[in-house]
Motif scaffolding. Structure first.
Motif, PDB file in Angstrom:
ATOM      1  N   THR A  87       0.430  -1.253  -0.016  1.00  0.00           N
ATOM      2  CA  THR A  87      -0.327   0.041  -0.155  1.00  0.00           C
ATOM      3  C   THR A  87       1.129   1.392   0.062  1.00  0.00           C
ATOM      4  O   THR A  87       0.627   2.439  -0.657  1.00  0.00           O
ATOM      5  CB  THR A  87      -0.535   0.048   1.291  1.00  0.00           C
TER       6      THR A  87
ATOM      7  N   ARG B 270     -14.843  -0.444   4.362  1.00  0.00           N
ATOM      8  CA  ARG B 270     -15.109  -1.170   3.671  1.00  0.00           C
ATOM      9  C   ARG B 270     -15.099  -0.969   2.234  1.00  0.00           C
ATOM     10  O   ARG B 270     -14.388  -0.270   1.264  1.00  0.00           O
ATOM     11  CB  ARG B 270     -16.415  -1.875   3.656  1.00  0.00           C
ATOM     12  N   THR B 271     -14.837  -2.309   1.250  1.00  0.00           N
ATOM     13  CA  THR B 271     -14.824  -2.225  -0.174  1.00  0.00           C
ATOM     14  C   THR B 271     -16.030  -0.816  -1.171  1.00  0.00           C
ATOM     15  O   THR B 271     -16.813  -0.766  -0.165  1.00  0.00           O
ATOM     16  CB  THR B 271     -15.262  -3.433  -1.417  1.00  0.00           C
TER      17      THR B 271
ATOM     18  N   GLY C 269     -11.396   2.730   0.835  1.00  0.00           N
ATOM     19  CA  GLY C 269     -11.151   0.788   0.905  1.00  0.00           C
ATOM     20  C   GLY C 269     -10.151   0.410   1.575  1.00  0.00           C
ATOM     21  O   GLY C 269      -8.698   0.584   1.166  1.00  0.00           O
TER      22      GLY C 269
ATOM     23  N   ASP D 242      -9.012  -2.547   0.337  1.00  0.00           N
ATOM     24  CA  ASP D 242      -8.388  -2.482  -1.004  1.00  0.00           C
ATOM     25  C   ASP D 242      -7.675  -2.017  -1.594  1.00  0.00           C
ATOM     26  O   ASP D 242      -7.442  -2.717  -2.952  1.00  0.00           O
ATOM     27  CB  ASP D 242      -9.573  -3.504  -1.417  1.00  0.00           C
ATOM     28  N   GLY D 243      -6.647  -1.181  -1.735  1.00  0.00           N
ATOM     29  CA  GLY D 243      -6.384  -0.190  -2.649  1.00  0.00           C
ATOM     30  C   GLY D 243      -5.014   0.041  -1.990  1.00  0.00           C
ATOM     31  O   GLY D 243      -5.188  -0.120  -0.508  1.00  0.00           O
TER      32      GLY D 243
ATOM     33  N   GLN E  39      -9.852  -6.019  10.236  1.00  0.00           N
ATOM     34  CA  GLN E  39      -9.890  -5.367   9.179  1.00  0.00           C
ATOM     35  C   GLN E  39      -9.431  -4.085   9.781  1.00  0.00           C
ATOM     36  O   GLN E  39      -8.506  -3.096   9.424  1.00  0.00           O
ATOM     37  CB  GLN E  39     -11.373  -4.855   8.689  1.00  0.00           C
TER      38      GLN E  39
ATOM     39  N   TYR F 116     -10.702   3.169  -7.617  1.00  0.00           N
ATOM     40  CA  TYR F 116     -10.529   2.875  -6.477  1.00  0.00           C
ATOM     41  C   TYR F 116     -10.840   5.282  -5.875  1.00  0.00           C
ATOM     42  O   TYR F 116     -11.553   5.211  -4.969  1.00  0.00           O
ATOM     43  CB  TYR F 116      -9.121   2.651  -5.323  1.00  0.00           C
TER      44      TYR F 116
END
Length: 470
Positions: free
Chosen positions: A21, A288-289, A305, A307-308, A333, A432
């Motif tokens: 990240t 969250r996403t 998120g 996820d990025g 998380q 994103y």
């Protein structure tokens, strides 16, 4: 690669420790008994676990430079292990270290040593470290790899402008000379082991998808080694782009000597407290996403998120020192996000909550639509909408949708007034950043549709009129 043996090996084992990240790598190198660590991140438990798994003792920790994109774990790791902490003698730091300078050699073991090589360019005091090994006690040492930090990267170099405009001209020329010094002094088989260049904004030029390289590879493919100096300098300066605002806080923290982070779970907050934080203008971040956030979220929260590039963009946008609360699907998380944040010096959280949005508020949930570029192409045939492109200016200049408004994500908070009234369709390169921007706008009551699609692959093919780079 087997890292569990405790017997001495003739060729050092080099283990990369990725931090995706932030786009960085740290390294642990060992001979089966003792180990060195280069450019460790703040969360040193990862390094200690690797050393324990390999059955080796960390004796030396090296910094290639005073980092601008993360808070180092070097001092804390050295204190935890009793290792020597090697920082350039010319760096003005507030802690005791083992000062090291150009051509100094650190004898790690009878078969492994590290030689410092001055490679200014990313900073004035930047050092690279050649890892040298000998097949046996008393035999000649040969370079195995070179830890290049922010100097020579995979097909690129570290950017020369992080110390300010006044120094960029000198540093870019230093960077060119440093790349050539490494190429001239080290054998072609020497592995190149950079800290930056895996998505880090500390790099200039593209490192592509390369995950490994050698001096020989770089001689054939790195523009710093294949172009003449005048052209390379001009290309490098022309390619410099914005970098995260939080960088301004990293070097002072690293010069002061950061401690190990406290990763104790933050206090659990209830609905009333969350509402009060939002009403007070504090940041409440939903981890969250983007799909889950768009479907339903607490009004006034922001979506970054996990996820990025979570830490990079949150650190870039948040006004430094703003109280921060996290919302996540699970305690795991939240813990992952907390770990990401301490790497950039955000140590304190106001609190956290886990579960689902309906557990975080008694008010109706907010939501917004998600779409693809084909949807946008159809909508524009029927009604006027604003297309907001939140990519960086350089990305926009390379090609954009005709009539789109460009407000780079990192400028959005200060330029909300520049967003045209009415329905806004926001996009970036892949979705994103668009979701972050959509959450910022939705929190202010702006009607928004988030385009969750690949600009490069689908914008033009969906029938969107594109203005290409001149």
């Amino acid at each position: 690669m087997n890292t569990s043996t405790s017997t001495t090996v003739s060729t050092p084992v080099i283990i990369p420790i990725d931090t995706p990240t932030l786009g960085d790598r740290s390294y642990l190198a060992h001979d089966g008994q003792v180990a060195v660590v280069i450019d460790p991140q703040r969360d040193i438990d990862r390094v200690l676990a690797l050393a324990s798994d390999a059955g080796v003792r960390i004796t030396d920790v090296f910094e290639t430079h005073i980092h601008n994109d993360y808070v180092t774990g070097g001092l804390a790791l050295a204190q935890a292990t009793g290792a020597r902490y090697h920082v350039n003698a010319a760096d003005d730091v507030a802690y005791e270290r083992s000062p090291i300078s150009d051509d100094d050699v650190v004898e790690v073991s009878p078969t492994m040593r590290v030689r410092a090589i001055a490679t200014p360019g990313h900073t004035f005091t930047h050092l690279s470290y050649a890892l040298e090994a000998a097949p046996g006690d008393g035999e000649a040492f040969e370079p195995v790899g070179v830890f290049t930090g922010g100097s020579l990267l995979f097909g690129a170099t570290g950017r020369p402008d992080l110390l300010g405009h006044d120094h960029t001209h000198d540093l870019v020329h230093h960077q060119f000379a440093s790349a050539h010094r490494l190429a001239e002094e080290l054998p072609e088989h020497t592995h190149v082991l950079p800290t930056h260049g895996f998505g880090s904004f500390c790099s200039t030029g593209s490192t592509g998808d390369t995950t490994a390289s050698t001096i020989g590879d770089e001689k054939r493919q790195n523009p710093a080694l294949t172009r003449d100096q005048e052209r390379w300098v001009a290309d490098t300066l022309a390619g410099l782009d914005a970098y995260p605002a939080y960088y301004a806080h990293m070097a002072p923290a690293n010069e002061a000597g950061p401690s190990a982070p406290d990763l104790t779970a933050p206090q659990t907050v209830d609905k009333v407290t969350l509402a009060a934080h939002i009403a007070a203008g504090e940041w409440v971040v939903d981890l969250r996403t983007r799909t889950a956030f768009a479907a339903g979220h607490v009004t006034g929260t922001l979506n970054f998120g996990l996820d990025g590039q979570f830490a990079t963009y949150l650190g870039w946008l948040i006004p430094w020192g703003t109280p921060l609360t996290l919302l996540g699907d699970s305690a795991e998380q939240v813990a992952d996000a907390q770990r990401e944040l301490v790497r950039i010096g955000i140590d304190h959280l106001e609190g956290a909550a886990t579960g689902t949005p309906d557990q975080w508020t008694d008010n109706p949930l907010g939501s917004f639509e998600r779409a693809v570029f084909a949807d946008l192409a159809q909508v524009r045939h029927h009604r006027p909408v604003t297309v907001l492109d939140v990519r960086r200016a350089s990305e926009f200049d390379d090609g954009h949708i005709d009539g789109a408004v460009n407000i780079p994500l990192h400028e959005l908070l200060s330029r909300i007034g520049d967003v045209p009234a009415g329905e806004v369709w926001v996009h970036c390169a892949g979705g994103y950043r668009a979701s972050i921007a959509a959450s910022v706008l939705a929190a202010r009551g702006i009607p928004i549709v988030a385009v969750d699609d690949s600009f490069g692959e689908n914008a033009a093919s969906s029938g969107m009129p594109i203005t290409a780079a001149a």
